[in-house]
Write a protein that holds these residues in place. Structure first.
Motif, PDB file in Angstrom:
ATOM      1  N   PRO A 113     -12.878  20.858   3.942  1.00 41.23           N
ATOM      2  CA  PRO A 113     -11.497  22.159   3.435  1.00 41.23           C
ATOM      3  C   PRO A 113     -11.291  22.135   5.096  1.00 41.23           C
ATOM      4  O   PRO A 113      -9.760  22.473   5.074  1.00 41.23           O
ATOM      5  N   GLU A 114     -11.681  21.968   5.957  1.00 43.55           N
ATOM      6  CA  GLU A 114     -11.342  21.724   7.652  1.00 43.55           C
ATOM      7  C   GLU A 114     -10.198  20.578   7.615  1.00 43.55           C
ATOM      8  O   GLU A 114      -9.099  21.234   8.440  1.00 43.55           O
ATOM      9  N   LEU A 115      -9.846  19.999   7.140  1.00 47.00           N
ATOM     10  CA  LEU A 115      -8.587  18.675   7.088  1.00 47.00           C
ATOM     11  C   LEU A 115      -7.816  19.286   5.937  1.00 47.00           C
ATOM     12  O   LEU A 115      -6.670  18.668   6.162  1.00 47.00           O
ATOM     13  N   GLN A 116      -7.896  20.259   5.532  1.00 44.41           N
ATOM     14  CA  GLN A 116      -6.722  19.502   4.135  1.00 44.41           C
ATOM     15  C   GLN A 116      -5.628  20.117   4.499  1.00 44.41           C
ATOM     16  O   GLN A 116      -4.126  20.266   3.549  1.00 44.41           O
ATOM     17  N   ALA A 117      -4.829  21.430   5.681  1.00 49.88           N
ATOM     18  CA  ALA A 117      -3.748  21.477   6.095  1.00 49.88           C
ATOM     19  C   ALA A 117      -3.240  20.298   6.559  1.00 49.88           C
ATOM     20  O   ALA A 117      -2.026  19.748   6.212  1.00 49.88           O
ATOM     21  N   ARG A 118      -4.120  19.270   7.369  1.00 51.70           N
ATOM     22  CA  ARG A 118      -3.468  18.426   7.892  1.00 51.70           C
ATOM     23  C   ARG A 118      -3.499  17.006   6.606  1.00 51.70           C
ATOM     24  O   ARG A 118      -2.219  16.790   6.930  1.00 51.70           O
ATOM     25  N   TYR A 119      -3.863  17.110   5.918  1.00 56.96           N
ATOM     26  CA  TYR A 119      -3.279  16.234   4.280  1.00 56.96           C
ATOM     27  C   TYR A 119      -2.429  16.307   3.387  1.00 56.96           C
ATOM     28  O   TYR A 119      -3.241  16.521   1.882  1.00 56.96           O
ATOM     29  N   TYR A 120      -2.972  18.429   3.414  1.00 59.22           N
ATOM     30  CA  TYR A 120      -2.046  18.454   2.518  1.00 59.22           C
ATOM     31  C   TYR A 120      -1.701  18.501   1.226  1.00 59.22           C
ATOM     32  O   TYR A 120      -1.947  18.781  -0.113  1.00 59.22           O
ATOM     33  N   GLY A 121      -3.590  19.216   1.342  1.00 57.65           N
ATOM     34  CA  GLY A 121      -4.922  19.874  -0.480  1.00 57.65           C
ATOM     35  C   GLY A 121      -5.371  19.014  -0.339  1.00 57.65           C
ATOM     36  O   GLY A 121      -6.207  18.662   1.497  1.00 57.65           O
ATOM     37  N   ARG A 122      -5.948  19.353  -1.518  1.00 55.63           N
ATOM     38  CA  ARG A 122      -7.284  18.792  -1.505  1.00 55.63           C
ATOM     39  C   ARG A 122      -8.231  17.483  -1.724  1.00 55.63           C
ATOM     40  O   ARG A 122      -8.904  16.903  -1.414  1.00 55.63           O
ATOM     41  N   PHE A 123      -7.002  16.234  -1.853  1.00 53.06           N
ATOM     42  CA  PHE A 123      -6.880  15.292  -2.530  1.00 53.06           C
ATOM     43  C   PHE A 123      -6.103  14.156  -1.473  1.00 53.06           C
ATOM     44  O   PHE A 123      -4.791  14.481  -1.079  1.00 53.06           O
ATOM     45  N   ALA A 124      -6.385  13.112  -1.799  1.00 49.53           N
ATOM     46  CA  ALA A 124      -5.413  12.143  -0.536  1.00 49.53           C
ATOM     47  C   ALA A 124      -5.391  10.902  -1.380  1.00 49.53           C
ATOM     48  O   ALA A 124      -7.211  10.324  -1.886  1.00 49.53           O
ATOM     49  N   LYS A 125      -4.291  10.724  -1.639  1.00 50.63           N
ATOM     50  CA  LYS A 125      -4.285   9.625  -3.090  1.00 50.63           C
ATOM     51  C   LYS A 125      -3.703   8.119  -2.594  1.00 50.63           C
ATOM     52  O   LYS A 125      -3.178   8.199  -1.290  1.00 50.63           O
ATOM     53  N   GLY A 126      -4.044   7.044  -2.847  1.00 53.60           N
ATOM     54  CA  GLY A 126      -3.423   6.137  -2.404  1.00 53.60           C
ATOM     55  C   GLY A 126      -3.834   5.069  -3.602  1.00 53.60           C
ATOM     56  O   GLY A 126      -4.222   4.349  -4.690  1.00 53.60           O
ATOM     57  N   LEU A 127      -2.621   3.847  -3.437  1.00 55.58           N
ATOM     58  CA  LEU A 127      -2.532   3.173  -4.221  1.00 55.58           C
ATOM     59  C   LEU A 127      -2.426   1.678  -3.815  1.00 55.58           C
ATOM     60  O   LEU A 127      -1.194   0.933  -2.438  1.00 55.58           O
ATOM     61  N   ILE A 144      -4.062  -4.375  -8.640  1.00 55.03           N
ATOM     62  CA  ILE A 144      -3.719  -3.205  -8.742  1.00 55.03           C
ATOM     63  C   ILE A 144      -5.473  -2.244  -8.909  1.00 55.03           C
ATOM     64  O   ILE A 144      -6.094  -2.502  -9.117  1.00 55.03           O
ATOM     65  N   SER A 145      -5.123  -1.501  -7.509  1.00 53.78           N
ATOM     66  CA  SER A 145      -6.318  -0.625  -7.200  1.00 53.78           C
ATOM     67  C   SER A 145      -5.317   0.567  -6.681  1.00 53.78           C
ATOM     68  O   SER A 145      -5.254   0.982  -5.515  1.00 53.78           O
ATOM     69  N   PRO A 146      -6.056   2.046  -7.448  1.00 57.30           N
ATOM     70  CA  PRO A 146      -5.673   3.361  -6.920  1.00 57.30           C
ATOM     71  C   PRO A 146      -6.869   3.756  -6.347  1.00 57.30           C
ATOM     72  O   PRO A 146      -8.446   3.028  -6.593  1.00 57.30           O
ATOM     73  N   THR A 147      -6.587   4.766  -4.756  1.00 54.49           N
ATOM     74  CA  THR A 147      -7.752   5.457  -4.509  1.00 54.49           C
ATOM     75  C   THR A 147      -7.555   6.580  -4.666  1.00 54.49           C
ATOM     76  O   THR A 147      -6.931   7.335  -4.638  1.00 54.49           O
ATOM     77  N   LEU A 148      -8.434   7.881  -4.124  1.00 53.60           N
ATOM     78  CA  LEU A 148      -8.765   8.735  -5.032  1.00 53.60           C
ATOM     79  C   LEU A 148      -9.932   9.512  -3.615  1.00 53.60           C
ATOM     80  O   LEU A 148     -11.288   8.958  -3.777  1.00 53.60           O
ATOM     81  N   SER A 149      -9.408  10.683  -2.837  1.00 49.74           N
ATOM     82  CA  SER A 149     -10.383  10.955  -1.191  1.00 49.74           C
ATOM     83  C   SER A 149     -10.372  12.814  -1.578  1.00 49.74           C
ATOM     84  O   SER A 149      -9.280  13.288  -1.813  1.00 49.74           O
ATOM     85  N   LEU A 150     -11.783  12.898  -1.516  1.00 48.02           N
ATOM     86  CA  LEU A 150     -12.264  14.459  -1.452  1.00 48.02           C
ATOM     87  C   LEU A 150     -11.971  14.953  -0.031  1.00 48.02           C
ATOM     88  O   LEU A 150     -12.878  15.274   0.955  1.00 48.02           O
ATOM     89  N   VAL A 151     -10.567  16.010   0.047  1.00 51.31           N
ATOM     90  CA  VAL A 151     -10.575  16.125   1.071  1.00 51.31           C
ATOM     91  C   VAL A 151     -11.761  17.139   1.789  1.00 51.31           C
ATOM     92  O   VAL A 151     -11.567  18.415   0.784  1.00 51.31           O
ATOM     93  N   ILE A 211       0.355  -1.411   0.091  1.00 50.74           N
ATOM     94  CA  ILE A 211       0.580   0.213  -0.378  1.00 50.74           C
ATOM     95  C   ILE A 211       0.385   1.279   0.138  1.00 50.74           C
ATOM     96  O   ILE A 211       2.082   1.568   0.562  1.00 50.74           O
ATOM     97  N   TYR A 212       1.029   2.533  -1.028  1.00 49.92           N
ATOM     98  CA  TYR A 212       1.115   3.254  -1.181  1.00 49.92           C
ATOM     99  C   TYR A 212      -0.255   4.478  -0.729  1.00 49.92           C
ATOM    100  O   TYR A 212      -0.996   4.360  -1.296  1.00 49.92           O
ATOM    101  N   GLU A 213       0.299   5.402   0.556  1.00 51.77           N
ATOM    102  CA  GLU A 213      -0.648   6.801   0.476  1.00 51.77           C
ATOM    103  C   GLU A 213       0.719   7.505   1.177  1.00 51.77           C
ATOM    104  O   GLU A 213       0.464   7.903   2.061  1.00 51.77           O
ATOM    105  N   PRO A 214       0.526   8.701  -0.702  1.00 49.44           N
ATOM    106  CA  PRO A 214       1.696   9.888  -0.665  1.00 49.44           C
ATOM    107  C   PRO A 214       0.299  11.371  -0.443  1.00 49.44           C
ATOM    108  O   PRO A 214      -0.940  11.173  -1.045  1.00 49.44           O
TER     109      PRO A 214
END
Length: 410
Positions: A383-397, A374-381, A51-54
């Motif tokens: 606004p209250e949490l964007q500073a913690r997750y470094y942006g609008r999107f949280a991606k994973g593979l 193989i499976s990619p994921t994409l989460s929409l963050v 799992i890779y979640e950057p």
């Protein structure tokens, strides 16, 4: 399988987990044997994942990991036999995740639920317990075209929610746990449950008493407790391809919270539709489900408040010639800010949208069928949490190997 065979079939395809129903045309993966008067079925599914979640959430429970190698898995033995006019059965379901899942669980952005090392888990899927089910059941005719059933165990699943995601055909090739899990089917491991039911070929009415408390983070014991939670469910199979359910329950002292908040007691309502059909080259399975949680929250100062949150999921898998599996999932969840460790307002609920796609190539050569996926994921963050997750999107593979028994035709 025709629904008319249900009263005499020992292992009907619709019975995929505890007492929940799936469509009659559900494809079954397992090893079937006759031993004397008993019919035995061994089911299972095991993923070995990278799992890779950057980039990582700096607040992730268990540390700010970016990559992880892990294995989520389960195996289940079902045994049934006739007993006079009735059927008797036992189920044993085990998982090796207490040893194969490191830290506080598998990386999974915006997943929440249960405890680890004295804190609530988020951004990880907790390991399942060693004992997922130790249960027995009995059913027999009650009236013309109707049967009654009793199910119970020290570990099992009450009549609440759709079939749990590890058992759903629509998620059989998906190694990522849904972030809607604790709105729909988190009670699939309850340490103490008794369920009574009446059913015909097309409908089923159930009621359960059970221990609704979430397991602790000691994953190899039995977290038994009082049977002081209740639930009820109605299931309907209008056609062999479609299974509908509506359920509700009250979970006493269900969720642990970090200090200074005590356990919460939850009210839960769920509704779901499962559609499955055979195609010329394989099968197609889909699930749509909705869950509503209402929790009593005791705030500092002794203030008793009530918080509602909603969750919805749509997932699907298309299997072609037992070689190619294409799957996907969409989820929209109102995540309590408190569960994500945003504590400025413990009653706030933040909308999270997560989407996932995947492909698995299956191989049948050799003694054990396996697949590479193989499976990619994409989460929409929010606004209250964007500073913690470094942006609008949280991606994973997720890159994985899946191992399970071959498909079996009853």
């Amino acid at each position: 399988m025709a629904t008319a065979t249900l009263p005499i079939a020992l292992l009907p395809a619709r019975e995929i987990g505890a007492t929940a129903w799936a469509p009659d045309v559900t494809a079954t993966y397992g090893v079937h044997r006759h031993v004397g008067a008993w019919d035995l079925m061994l089911h299972g599914n095991a993923f070995v994942q990278f799992i890779y979640e950057p980039p990582p959430s700096v607040h992730r429970t268990g540390g700010p990991a970016t990559t992880q190698t892990t294995s989520v898995n389960w195996g289940m033995l079902m045994a049934r036999r006739r007993a006079g006019a009735g059927r008797v059965g036992v189920e044993l379901m085990l998982s090796l995740e207490p040893w194969t899942v490191p830290a506080c669980g598998t990386l999974n952005y915006f997943q929440t639920g249960e405890m680890c090392a004295g804190d609530t888990i988020h951004d990880r899927q907790h390991p399942h317990d060693l004992f997922m089910e130790i249960a027995a059941e009995y059913d027999r005719p009650f009236a013309a075209g109707m049967r009654w059933q009793i199910y119970g165990g020290v570990a099992g699943e009450p009549a609440l929610g759709p079939p749990a995601y590890p058992h759903r055909l629509s998620s059989i090739d998906n190694p990522v746990a849904p972030i809607t899990h604790h709105w729909l089917d988190s009670t699939h491991i309850s340490f103490g449950v008794v369920t009574g039911a009446l059913f015909t070929d097309t409908w089923k009415l159930e009621a359960s008493v059970f221990n609704g408390r979430e397991p602790d983070d000691h994953r190899t014991d039995l977290d038994l407790g009082p049977l002081d939670s209740v639930s009820g469910r109605v299931s309907w199979l209008p056609t062999p391809r479609l299974a509908l359910q509506f359920s509700g329950g009250h979970l006493t002292d269900a969720e642990q919270q970090f200090a200074p908040y005590p356990r919460t007691s939850d009210a839960r309502v769920t509704a779901s539709a499962m559609y499955q059909r055979m195609t010329r080259a394989g099968w197609w399975a889909s699930t749509a489900a909705y869950g509503l949680n209402g929790a009593h929250i005791l705030l500092p100062g002794g203030i008793d408040a009530f918080r509602y949150s909603n969750a919805g999921i749509a997932e699907t898998t298309l299997m072609i010639a037992e070689r190619h599996a294409v799957f996907g999932r969409l989820e929209l969840v109102g995540k309590p800010a408190h569960d994500l460790h945003l504590d400025s307002d413990p009653l706030a609920v933040l909308p999270v949208f997560k989407m996932q796609a995947g492909y698995t190539r299956h191989f049948s050569a050799g003694p054990v069928p396996f697949g590479l996926g193989i499976s990619p994921t994409l989460s929409l963050v929010p606004p209250e949490l964007q500073a913690r997750y470094y942006g609008r999107f949280a991606k994973g593979l997720d890159v994985f190997v899946v191992i399970r028994p071959p498909r079996h035709t009853m």
